[in-house]
Write a protein that holds these residues in place. Structure first.
Motif, PDB file in Angstrom:
ATOM      1  N   PHE A   1      -8.241   9.026  15.652  1.00 27.11           N
ATOM      2  CA  PHE A   1      -7.437   9.515  14.610  1.00 27.11           C
ATOM      3  C   PHE A   1      -5.887   9.445  14.920  1.00 27.11           C
ATOM      4  O   PHE A   1      -5.082   8.838  14.173  1.00 27.11           O
ATOM      5  N   VAL A   2      -5.686   9.685  15.856  1.00 26.83           N
ATOM      6  CA  VAL A   2      -4.248   9.458  16.561  1.00 26.83           C
ATOM      7  C   VAL A   2      -3.974   8.079  16.808  1.00 26.83           C
ATOM      8  O   VAL A   2      -2.725   7.786  16.244  1.00 26.83           O
ATOM      9  N   GLN A   3      -4.669   7.157  17.246  1.00 28.96           N
ATOM     10  CA  GLN A   3      -4.642   5.843  17.263  1.00 28.96           C
ATOM     11  C   GLN A   3      -4.343   5.275  15.805  1.00 28.96           C
ATOM     12  O   GLN A   3      -3.360   4.420  15.957  1.00 28.96           O
ATOM     13  N   ALA A   4      -5.323   5.606  14.898  1.00 26.59           N
ATOM     14  CA  ALA A   4      -5.178   4.928  13.598  1.00 26.59           C
ATOM     15  C   ALA A   4      -3.845   5.510  12.986  1.00 26.59           C
ATOM     16  O   ALA A   4      -3.230   4.551  12.336  1.00 26.59           O
ATOM     17  N   GLN A   5      -3.468   6.613  13.257  1.00 22.70           N
ATOM     18  CA  GLN A   5      -2.191   7.153  12.706  1.00 22.70           C
ATOM     19  C   GLN A   5      -1.065   6.406  13.131  1.00 22.70           C
ATOM     20  O   GLN A   5      -0.024   6.122  12.545  1.00 22.70           O
ATOM     21  N   ASP A   6      -1.003   6.341  14.391  1.00 16.04           N
ATOM     22  CA  ASP A   6      -0.175   5.514  15.334  1.00 16.04           C
ATOM     23  C   ASP A   6       0.295   4.169  14.563  1.00 16.04           C
ATOM     24  O   ASP A   6       1.270   3.745  14.316  1.00 16.04           O
ATOM     25  N   THR A   7      -0.887   3.364  14.336  1.00 11.62           N
ATOM     26  CA  THR A   7      -0.960   2.214  13.879  1.00 11.62           C
ATOM     27  C   THR A   7      -0.401   1.985  12.301  1.00 11.62           C
ATOM     28  O   THR A   7       0.495   1.255  11.966  1.00 11.62           O
ATOM     29  N   TYR A   8      -0.663   3.051  11.742  1.00 12.28           N
ATOM     30  CA  TYR A   8      -0.101   3.275  10.168  1.00 12.28           C
ATOM     31  C   TYR A   8       1.303   3.588  10.285  1.00 12.28           C
ATOM     32  O   TYR A   8       2.067   2.852   9.517  1.00 12.28           O
ATOM     33  N   ASN A   9       1.796   4.556  11.314  1.00  6.54           N
ATOM     34  CA  ASN A   9       3.120   4.767  11.210  1.00  6.54           C
ATOM     35  C   ASN A   9       3.967   3.636  11.639  1.00  6.54           C
ATOM     36  O   ASN A   9       5.194   3.465  11.391  1.00  6.54           O
ATOM     37  N   ASN A  10       3.566   2.910  12.515  1.00  5.81           N
ATOM     38  CA  ASN A  10       4.205   1.611  12.845  1.00  5.81           C
ATOM     39  C   ASN A  10       4.353   0.328  12.018  1.00  5.81           C
ATOM     40  O   ASN A  10       4.729  -0.784  12.246  1.00  5.81           O
ATOM     41  N   SER A  11       3.594   0.411  10.885  1.00  7.27           N
ATOM     42  CA  SER A  11       3.272  -0.556   9.974  1.00  7.27           C
ATOM     43  C   SER A  11       4.388  -0.499   8.940  1.00  7.27           C
ATOM     44  O   SER A  11       4.324  -1.573   8.353  1.00  7.27           O
ATOM     45  N   GLY A  12       5.432   0.026   8.965  1.00  4.18           N
ATOM     46  CA  GLY A  12       6.565   0.201   7.879  1.00  4.18           C
ATOM     47  C   GLY A  12       6.261   1.319   6.820  1.00  4.18           C
ATOM     48  O   GLY A  12       7.107   1.329   6.244  1.00  4.18           O
ATOM     49  N   ALA A  13       5.220   1.846   6.984  1.00  2.84           N
ATOM     50  CA  ALA A  13       4.960   3.073   5.967  1.00  2.84           C
ATOM     51  C   ALA A  13       5.608   4.232   6.240  1.00  2.84           C
ATOM     52  O   ALA A  13       6.043   4.255   7.344  1.00  2.84           O
TER      53      ALA A  13
ATOM     54  N   PRO B   1       0.752  -1.233  -0.113  1.00  2.00           N
ATOM     55  CA  PRO B   1      -0.118  -0.141   0.090  1.00  2.00           C
ATOM     56  C   PRO B   1       0.743   1.193  -0.070  1.00  2.00           C
ATOM     57  O   PRO B   1       1.930   1.386   0.522  1.00  2.00           O
ATOM     58  N   HIS B   2       0.305   2.487  -0.720  1.00  2.00           N
ATOM     59  CA  HIS B   2       0.990   3.501  -0.878  1.00  2.00           C
ATOM     60  C   HIS B   2       0.213   4.599  -0.245  1.00  2.00           C
ATOM     61  O   HIS B   2      -0.743   4.623  -0.935  1.00  2.00           O
ATOM     62  N   SER B   3       0.926   5.651   0.325  1.00  2.00           N
ATOM     63  CA  SER B   3      -0.215   6.674   1.124  1.00  2.00           C
ATOM     64  C   SER B   3      -0.724   7.506  -0.131  1.00  2.00           C
ATOM     65  O   SER B   3      -1.933   7.863  -0.012  1.00  2.00           O
ATOM     66  N   ALA B   4      -0.152   7.913  -1.205  1.00  2.00           N
ATOM     67  CA  ALA B   4      -0.598   8.803  -2.415  1.00  2.00           C
ATOM     68  C   ALA B   4      -1.881   7.984  -2.942  1.00  2.00           C
ATOM     69  O   ALA B   4      -2.655   8.761  -3.271  1.00  2.00           O
TER      70      ALA B   4
END
Length: 272
Positions: free
Chosen positions: A206-218, A22-25
C-alpha cells in the motif's frame, strides 16, 4: 444516482471535466462500484489495484465505516445535524440517506470544492420532506468560509456531527491538525467528530502503491500512522472501541465479508 443509468458509463464528459486525466474521486468511485468514472480512471484504478490488490477492500471498508458511524450518530446519540466535508462523488448510502432513514428530520450539509463532485452534487440534494440537505462549494483550506456557509443550514449552538472521511491525508500534517481544531472549536458541547484516513502500518504494498501515485503528478495523499490520526481527536471523548482499523469499528452483520483489518483507521469522538 444523479440521473445516471448503466448506459451512462461511457457517456461524453461535461465540458468542465477533463476526462483525459485520471481523477482520485472518480477512481474511488470506480473501486466502490460506481458509474461516475471514465476509461482513464478505470485504467488508473486497475494499475493501482495491480500493485496493491487490497485497495478495493480499503475503499469499501471505509465506505461501510461511514455508514455505521452515521447510523450510530443519528440513532444511538440522536444527532440531527451533519457537516460532511470532502464529500466525494455520490455513492450508495450517502450521509443524508443513512441519517434520514434513522431520523427523517436530519439536516446535512455537504462540502467539496472539486468540479467533478460539483457536477454531480444534485444527487446529494435529495432530502426527504422532513429533513434538509445543502451543498457548499468551498475549500477546506478555508474552514471559516465553510463554517459561515454551513451556518445557513445548521445551528452550531446545537450538537453537530463533523465528518472528515478519507480527506485529511491530502493536507500536510500540521495544517490538517489546525483545520480540524478550527472546525471543532466552532461546534457546541455534545457534538461529535468522525474521521478515517489511510494508514501505513499493515501493508508495504500500500505504501509503495501510494508513493507511486503521489509521484505521478496527481494530488498527493499522505498515509499516516494511527498515532498521528489519534492526535486529531485530542481533547475529545472517544466512543468505544476507540481508534481502530475501520472494519473493527462496531461491525454489523452486513459487513461480515469485510477483512478483519485494512490500512485505514477511524474513530468517533464526542466534544465534552
Amino acid at each position: 444516482m444523479s440521473g445516471t443509468s448503466p448506459t451512462d458509463r461511457d457517456r461524453p464528459a461535461p465540458p468542465e471535466i477533463d476526462a483525459s486525466v485520471p481523477h482520485s474521486a472518480r477512481i474511488w468511485n470506480y473501486w466502490l462500484g460506481g458509474k461516475d468514472n471514465y476509461p482513464v480512471d478505470r485504467m488508473a484504478g486497475d494499475e493501482y489495484q495491480a500493485a496493491f490488490p487490497e485497495i478495493v477492500q480499503v475503499a469499501r471498508a471505509s465506505r461501510q465505516f461511514l455508514t455505521r458511524t452515521v447510523r450510530y450518530l443519528a440513532g444511538e446519540v440522536q444527532i440531527r445535524q451533519f457537516l460532511d466535508i470532502g464529500t466525494g462523488l455520490p455513492a450508495a448510502d450517502n450521509t443524508h440517506e443513512v441519517a434520514q432513514r434513522v431520523a427523517p428530520d436530519a439536516r446535512v450539509v455537504y462540502v467539496d470544492n472539486d468540479p467533478v463532485v460539483l457536477a454531480h452534487a444534485r444527487a446529494l440534494l435529495t432530502s426527504g420532506p422532513q429533513g434538509t440537505t445543502a451543498y457548499i462549494d468551498a475549500d477546506l483550506h478555508e474552514p471559516d468560509s465553510i463554517l459561515k456557509g454551513a451556518a445557513q443550514t445548521l445551528d452550531f449552538t446545537q450538537p453537530t456531527a463533523l465528518m472528515l472521511m478519507g480527506i485529511m491525508g491530502h493536507f500536510d500534517y500540521d495544517e490538517a491538525r489546525a483545520i480540524v481544531k478550527r472546525l471543532l472549536d466552532a461546534l457546541s458541547s455534545g457534538s461529535y467528530f468522525a474521521l478515517n484516513d489511510g494508514t501505513n502500518i499493515i501493508s508495504e504494498q500500500f505504501v509503495q502503491a501510494q508513493d507511486t501515485y503521489n509521484n505521478s503528478g496527481a494530488v498527493p495523499y499522505h498515509l499516516r500512522s494511527p498515532e498521528q490520526i489519534a492526535a486529531f481527536f485530542e481533547g475529545l471523548e472517544l466512543v468505544e472501541p476507540g481508534l481502530v482499523s475501520v472494519p473493527r469499528w462496531r461491525p454489523d452483520r452486513a459487513d461480515l465479508d469485510s477483512p478483519a483489518e485494512v490500512d485505514a483507521f477511524g474513530a468517533v469522538g464526542r466534544k465534552p
